[in-house]
Design a protein around this motif. Structure first.
Motif, PDB file in Angstrom:
ATOM      1  N   TYR A   1       0.888  -1.160   0.000  1.00  7.23           N
ATOM      2  CA  TYR A   1       0.000   0.000   0.000  1.00  7.23           C
ATOM      3  C   TYR A   1       0.926   1.210   0.000  1.00  7.23           C
ATOM      4  CZ  TYR A   1      -3.634  -3.240   1.619  1.00  7.23           C
ATOM      5  OH  TYR A   1      -4.522  -4.286   1.735  1.00  7.23           O
ATOM      6  N   LEU A   2       0.837   2.034  -1.018  1.00  2.00           N
ATOM      7  CA  LEU A   2       1.783   3.153  -1.100  1.00  2.00           C
ATOM      8  C   LEU A   2       1.149   4.329  -1.836  1.00  2.00           C
ATOM      9  CD1 LEU A   2       4.749   4.047  -0.500  1.00  2.00           C
ATOM     10  CD2 LEU A   2       5.322   3.249  -2.798  1.00  2.00           C
ATOM     11  N   GLY A   3       0.966   5.406  -1.131  1.00  2.00           N
ATOM     12  CA  GLY A   3       0.400   6.616  -1.721  1.00  2.00           C
ATOM     13  C   GLY A   3      -1.122   6.591  -1.728  1.00  2.00           C
TER      14      GLY A   3
ATOM     15  N   VAL B   1      -6.453   4.456  -0.633  1.00  2.00           N
ATOM     16  CA  VAL B   1      -5.031   4.090  -0.733  1.00  2.00           C
ATOM     17  C   VAL B   1      -4.775   3.273  -1.986  1.00  2.00           C
ATOM     18  CG1 VAL B   1      -3.074   3.169   0.560  1.00  2.00           C
ATOM     19  CG2 VAL B   1      -5.136   3.851   1.781  1.00  2.00           C
ATOM     20  N   LYS B   2      -3.624   3.513  -2.599  1.00  2.00           N
ATOM     21  CA  LYS B   2      -3.261   2.783  -3.809  1.00  2.00           C
ATOM     22  C   LYS B   2      -2.470   1.533  -3.434  1.00  2.00           C
ATOM     23  CE  LYS B   2      -2.553   2.097  -8.146  1.00  2.00           C
ATOM     24  NZ  LYS B   2      -3.609   1.510  -8.974  1.00  2.00           N
ATOM     25  N   ARG B   3      -2.848   0.434  -4.059  1.00  2.00           N
ATOM     26  CA  ARG B   3      -2.157  -0.847  -3.815  1.00  2.00           C
ATOM     27  C   ARG B   3      -1.394  -1.250  -5.060  1.00  2.00           C
ATOM     28  NH1 ARG B   3      -6.438  -4.867  -1.025  1.00  2.00           N
ATOM     29  NH2 ARG B   3      -5.408  -6.514  -2.189  1.00  2.00           N
ATOM     30  N   TRP B   4      -0.176  -1.741  -4.854  1.00  2.00           N
ATOM     31  CA  TRP B   4       0.672  -2.128  -5.987  1.00  2.00           C
ATOM     32  C   TRP B   4       1.140  -3.564  -5.779  1.00  2.00           C
ATOM     33  CZ3 TRP B   4       1.316   2.119  -9.263  1.00  2.00           C
ATOM     34  CH2 TRP B   4       1.071   3.378  -8.697  1.00  2.00           C
ATOM     35  N   PRO B   5       0.981  -4.403  -6.826  1.00  2.00           N
ATOM     36  CA  PRO B   5       1.508  -5.774  -6.685  1.00  2.00           C
ATOM     37  C   PRO B   5       3.036  -5.751  -6.708  1.00  2.00           C
ATOM     38  CG  PRO B   5       0.580  -5.436  -8.881  1.00  2.00           C
ATOM     39  CD  PRO B   5       0.352  -4.166  -8.127  1.00  2.00           C
ATOM     40  N   MET B   6       3.652  -6.505  -5.841  1.00  2.00           N
ATOM     41  CA  MET B   6       5.117  -6.524  -5.747  1.00  2.00           C
ATOM     42  C   MET B   6       5.682  -7.832  -6.286  1.00  2.00           C
ATOM     43  SD  MET B   6       6.475  -3.754  -4.313  1.00  2.00           S
ATOM     44  CE  MET B   6       5.514  -2.880  -5.523  1.00  2.00           C
ATOM     45  N   LYS B   7       6.893  -7.733  -6.803  1.00  2.00           N
ATOM     46  CA  LYS B   7       7.619  -8.926  -7.245  1.00  2.00           C
ATOM     47  C   LYS B   7       8.909  -9.028  -6.424  1.00  2.00           C
ATOM     48  CE  LYS B   7       8.560  -7.751 -11.505  1.00  2.00           C
ATOM     49  NZ  LYS B   7       8.356  -6.340 -11.299  1.00  2.00           N
TER      50      LYS B   7
ATOM     51  N   HIS C   1      12.523  -8.803  -5.464  1.00  2.00           N
ATOM     52  CA  HIS C   1      13.567  -7.827  -5.822  1.00  2.00           C
ATOM     53  C   HIS C   1      13.035  -6.454  -6.229  1.00  2.00           C
ATOM     54  CE1 HIS C   1      16.755 -10.642  -5.150  1.00  2.00           C
ATOM     55  NE2 HIS C   1      16.297 -11.490  -6.052  1.00  2.00           N
ATOM     56  N   ASP C   2      11.741  -6.210  -6.056  1.00  2.00           N
ATOM     57  CA  ASP C   2      11.247  -4.842  -6.246  1.00  2.00           C
ATOM     58  C   ASP C   2      11.734  -3.995  -5.072  1.00  2.00           C
ATOM     59  OD1 ASP C   2       9.949  -5.288  -8.581  1.00  2.00           O
ATOM     60  OD2 ASP C   2       7.924  -5.349  -7.743  1.00  2.00           O
ATOM     61  N   HIS C   3      11.962  -2.719  -5.334  1.00  2.00           N
ATOM     62  CA  HIS C   3      12.423  -1.820  -4.268  1.00  2.00           C
ATOM     63  C   HIS C   3      11.598  -0.539  -4.344  1.00  2.00           C
ATOM     64  CE1 HIS C   3      16.134   0.047  -2.023  1.00  2.00           C
ATOM     65  NE2 HIS C   3      15.063  -0.045  -1.272  1.00  2.00           N
ATOM     66  N   ILE C   4      10.951  -0.194  -3.247  1.00  2.00           N
ATOM     67  CA  ILE C   4      10.132   1.020  -3.252  1.00  2.00           C
ATOM     68  C   ILE C   4      10.623   2.010  -2.190  1.00  2.00           C
ATOM     69  CG2 ILE C   4       8.073  -0.154  -4.164  1.00  2.00           C
ATOM     70  CD1 ILE C   4       7.168   0.334  -1.052  1.00  2.00           C
ATOM     71  N   SER C   5      10.547   3.286  -2.532  1.00  2.00           N
ATOM     72  CA  SER C   5      10.968   4.345  -1.608  1.00  2.00           C
ATOM     73  C   SER C   5       9.760   4.874  -0.854  1.00  2.00           C
ATOM     74  CB  SER C   5      11.572   5.508  -2.394  1.00  2.00           C
ATOM     75  OG  SER C   5      12.767   5.121  -2.992  1.00  2.00           O
ATOM     76  N   ILE C   6       9.970   5.195   0.408  1.00  2.00           N
ATOM     77  CA  ILE C   6       8.863   5.721   1.233  1.00  2.00           C
ATOM     78  C   ILE C   6       9.362   6.971   1.958  1.00  2.00           C
ATOM     79  CG2 ILE C   6       7.073   5.126   2.906  1.00  2.00           C
ATOM     80  CD1 ILE C   6       7.954   2.159   2.581  1.00  2.00           C
TER      81      ILE C   6
ATOM     82  N   VAL D   1       1.849   7.896   2.870  1.00  2.00           N
ATOM     83  CA  VAL D   1       1.117   6.812   3.553  1.00  2.00           C
ATOM     84  C   VAL D   1       1.526   5.477   2.928  1.00  2.00           C
ATOM     85  CG1 VAL D   1      -0.863   8.232   4.235  1.00  2.00           C
ATOM     86  CG2 VAL D   1      -0.892   7.042   2.019  1.00  2.00           C
ATOM     87  N   HIS D   2       1.594   4.443   3.776  1.00  2.00           N
ATOM     88  CA  HIS D   2       2.085   3.159   3.260  1.00  2.00           C
ATOM     89  C   HIS D   2       1.838   2.025   4.243  1.00  2.00           C
ATOM     90  CE1 HIS D   2       5.269   4.500   5.986  1.00  2.00           C
ATOM     91  NE2 HIS D   2       5.642   3.236   6.098  1.00  2.00           N
ATOM     92  N   CYS D   3       2.005   0.814   3.746  1.00  2.00           N
ATOM     93  CA  CYS D   3       2.259  -0.362   4.574  1.00  2.00           C
ATOM     94  C   CYS D   3       2.472  -1.556   3.671  1.00  2.00           C
ATOM     95  CB  CYS D   3       1.153  -0.621   5.587  1.00  2.00           C
ATOM     96  SG  CYS D   3      -0.327  -1.357   4.956  1.00  2.00           S
ATOM     97  N   SER D   4       3.271  -2.488   4.165  1.00  2.00           N
ATOM     98  CA  SER D   4       3.505  -3.708   3.401  1.00  2.00           C
ATOM     99  C   SER D   4       2.353  -4.663   3.676  1.00  2.00           C
ATOM    100  CB  SER D   4       4.837  -4.328   3.836  1.00  2.00           C
ATOM    101  OG  SER D   4       5.146  -5.428   3.006  1.00  2.00           O
ATOM    102  N   GLY D   5       1.854  -5.294   2.606  1.00  2.00           N
ATOM    103  CA  GLY D   5       0.711  -6.191   2.770  1.00  2.00           C
ATOM    104  C   GLY D   5       1.149  -7.624   3.015  1.00  2.00           C
TER     105      GLY D   5
END
Ligand SMILES: O=P(O)(O)OC[C@H]1O[C@](O)(CO)[C@@H](O)[C@@H]1O
Length: 582
Positions: A365-367, A397-403, A405-410, A415-419
């Motif tokens: 969840y990011l942004g 809140v926007k949710r993004w599927p992760m793979k 080795h993905d790297h996200i900046s916060i 607003v955020h959280c890992s699902g």
């Protein structure tokens, strides 16, 4: 799955044969008695917060030959005075306080110090021992200084078991979070200031981190250990903790207690709280790794990072495991001016998530969604907090599927959280308790109580323009190829330009050349079972790292190389390196 090769108790070998460490109360007392026999009369045994006084006193009071034993607590202000003095920094909040400017000397009552000193004089030419927090201030003309140090993680475990008090008060009955807050914002700051003043004068360091197994080394041996540590790559001792959203991945990969409910966090590099194991022969002495930051600042951090952050270690690596677990709380971190004004911290909790692994699928969840009405969202968060309704995260809140080795900046304010389903290596600025939880999915903490929610702080720092389009451009997989050579390639993976940490990933089947360029490097082996870190000039002994281990390369190391090793020879490995942009 292959057997875990992650090392849970990394150490720095200081002496091949143990010459400097004595173990057990009898041997420790004998050593001190030898000094007394050689003419030392005024003995200060200074302690850090969190030692088990009963154990140390039982071990030393009868065994150390003395004429007078004074408890430094005799010279303390009353509990009421201490509570009043520390209140502005401890506050009434359940989590947050203000970084204190107090020193241990502020806990002492001058008249009582005077009385204790008069009492000491009554011993004439006899042996006087002053024991406890502040002992070195009550007996400033000591001629032997024993310093009983403590690592912060062990202190926290003792707080949870209600075994220890904060400085100058009897409060072991208080909730853990309250004791921790007092430690973090007040006690440890004051005790660290005193430790820094005493550093060069310490004759012996007493390690009582393992109850019933005391060890003592000379101050000189500790200094030698610190010097060796910062001349080579090394690891600090990780610690693991369960949580309401914790997962099952680390149990297998890090070989943790299978009977535990879960493990949420793995703190693999938070030198403020981790331990450093210095090995003498086959005996490990446990010291707080923050000592390296205090006493080898330039060699560890490098002068530029030192001048920017002081004697604080600015980079944190930790794990967040939600594999078969839940979502973290939906949260936001304070902007720099907010953390400075409200909590007295120098810099803020800028974060990033590196997805080390994914269990099937996992979202972050990011942004915010586009066109969110801030007032409406805050009202909905408050209503959710009051139990009136469930927070409609999809709406806001926007949710993004992760793979993998993905790297996200916060950057702070996002607003955020890992699902659920993600295994995150968090590469962040060191502060980590300044989380404003906005919504905890209606669940309880492991203690059966709701975890504290901080919508009021949160609404002051949420950056409402950090929506999906902003995230896509500024925070999601900012991967940029930088170069390649024989058997390696390098990429920048982040972080966002608002953050001070630069991260570089190397994929390699051959040898990769690195250079600290005068600033501390923190790395993790994010792919591959084993790699070896070597000095091109044989300046340090080759250092083997295993999958998911975080290791520190001190600034003073300069050039080093990394290549696949052992089981990974000939296979592609990956490292993620973080350093301060200077
Ligand atoms: O608040 P939660 O749900 O425990 O979230 C995980 C926590 O771990 C951290 O990422 C620290 O490592 C905090 O930012 C965050 O508060």
């Amino acid at each position: 799955m292959k057997t875990a090769n992650y090392q849970k108790f990394p150490f720095v070998q200081v002496e091949k044969e143990n010459k400097s460490c004595v173990t057990g109360w009898e041997a420790i007392a004998t050593k001190i008695n030898d000094d007394i026999a050689s003419g030392k009369k005024l003995i200060a045994i200074e302690t850090y917060q969190g030692v088990l006084n009963d154990e140390i006193i039982a071990g030393l009071k009868d065994a150390v030959k003395h004429d007078l034993w004074i408890d430094a607590a005799e010279a303390f202000k009353s509990e009421d005075e201490i509570l009043k003095m520390t209140y502005p920094d401890v506050t009434d909040d359940r989590i947050f306080g203000y970084i204190t400017r107090l020193n241990i000397s502020d806990y002492l009552d001058n008249a009582k110090v005077e009385a204790a000193q008069q009492k000491a004089k009554t011993a004439g030419s006899g042996v006087v021992v002053v024991y406890g927090v502040g002992a070195s201030l009550v007996l400033p003309n000591f001629d032997l200084l024993v310093y009983a140090d403590m690592a912060r993680w062990e202190i926290q475990l003792r707080m949870r078991k209600k075994l220890v008090n904060n400085i100058g008060i009897t409060n072991n009955h208080e909730e853990f979070s309250i004791q921790y807050k007092r430690g973090f914002f007040v006690d440890w700051r004051a005790a660290d200031r005193l430790k820094k003043q005493l550093f060069k004068k310490i004759d012996y360091i007493l390690d009582t981190n393992a109850a019933g197994s005391p060890k003592m080394i000379t101050g000189a041996a500790a200094q030698k250990g610190y010097q060796i540590s910062v001349s080579r790559p090394f690891r600090v001792v990780p610690f693991f903790d369960p949580g309401p959203w914790g997962g099952q991945w680390m149990k297998e990969v890090m070989d943790l207690d299978r009977s535990a409910v879960n493990f949420a966090w793995g703190f693999d590099c938070v030198p403020e709280e981790n331990s450093l194991l210095l090995r003498f022969g086959d005996v490990d002495v446990e010291l707080p790794s923050i000592n390296l930051v205090f006493f080898e600042t330039n060699n560890l951090l490098g002068p530029k990072v030192h001048s920017r952050f002081g004697d604080e270690f600015p980079i944190r690596f930790d794990f967040l495991d939600t594999v078969e677990g839940g979502n973290l709380s939906f949260q936001v971190h304070p902007l720099t001016e907010y953390i400075q004004e409200k909590f007295g911290m120098h810099y803020t909790q800028d974060e990033s998530y590196y997805y080390l692994d994914i269990d099937g699928s996992a979202d972050v969840y990011l942004g915010l969604q586009e066109n969110v009405d801030p007032e409406e969202m805050i009202a909905d968060l408050r209503a959710a907090q009051n139990g009136e309704k469930h927070f409609d995260d999809e709406k806001y809140v926007k949710r993004w599927p992760m793979k993998k080795h993905d790297h996200i900046s916060i950057p702070a304010g996002t607003v955020h959280c890992s699902g659920t389903g993600g295994m995150v290596l968090e590469i962040s600025a060191t502060p980590y308790i300044f989380t404003f939880k906005l919504w905890d999915w209606g669940r309880l903490g492991l203690d059966g109580k709701p975890r504290p929610i901080n919508i009021e702080h949160g609404k002051n720092v949420i950056q409402w323009d950090r929506t999906a389009s902003w995230v896509e451009k500024h925070a999601l997989n900012l991967v940029e190829p930088l170069g390649e050579g024989d058997g390696w390639r390098e990429e920048r993976t982040g972080l966002n330009e608002l953050q001070f940490i630069e991260t570089r990933r190397h994929w390699f089947t051959g040898k990769v050349s690195h250079n600290t360029n005068g600033g501390v490097n923190v790395l993790n082996l994010v792919e591959g079972r084993e790699a070896i870190v070597e000095s091109p000039t044989n300046a340090f002994e080759p250092f083997v790292v295993h999958y998911a281990e975080t290791f520190i390369v001190p600034a003073a190391v300069g050039e080093y190389t990394i290549r696949p090793y052992g089981e990974s020879e000939g296979q592609e490995c990956g490292t993620l390196k973080a350093y301060v942009r200077i």
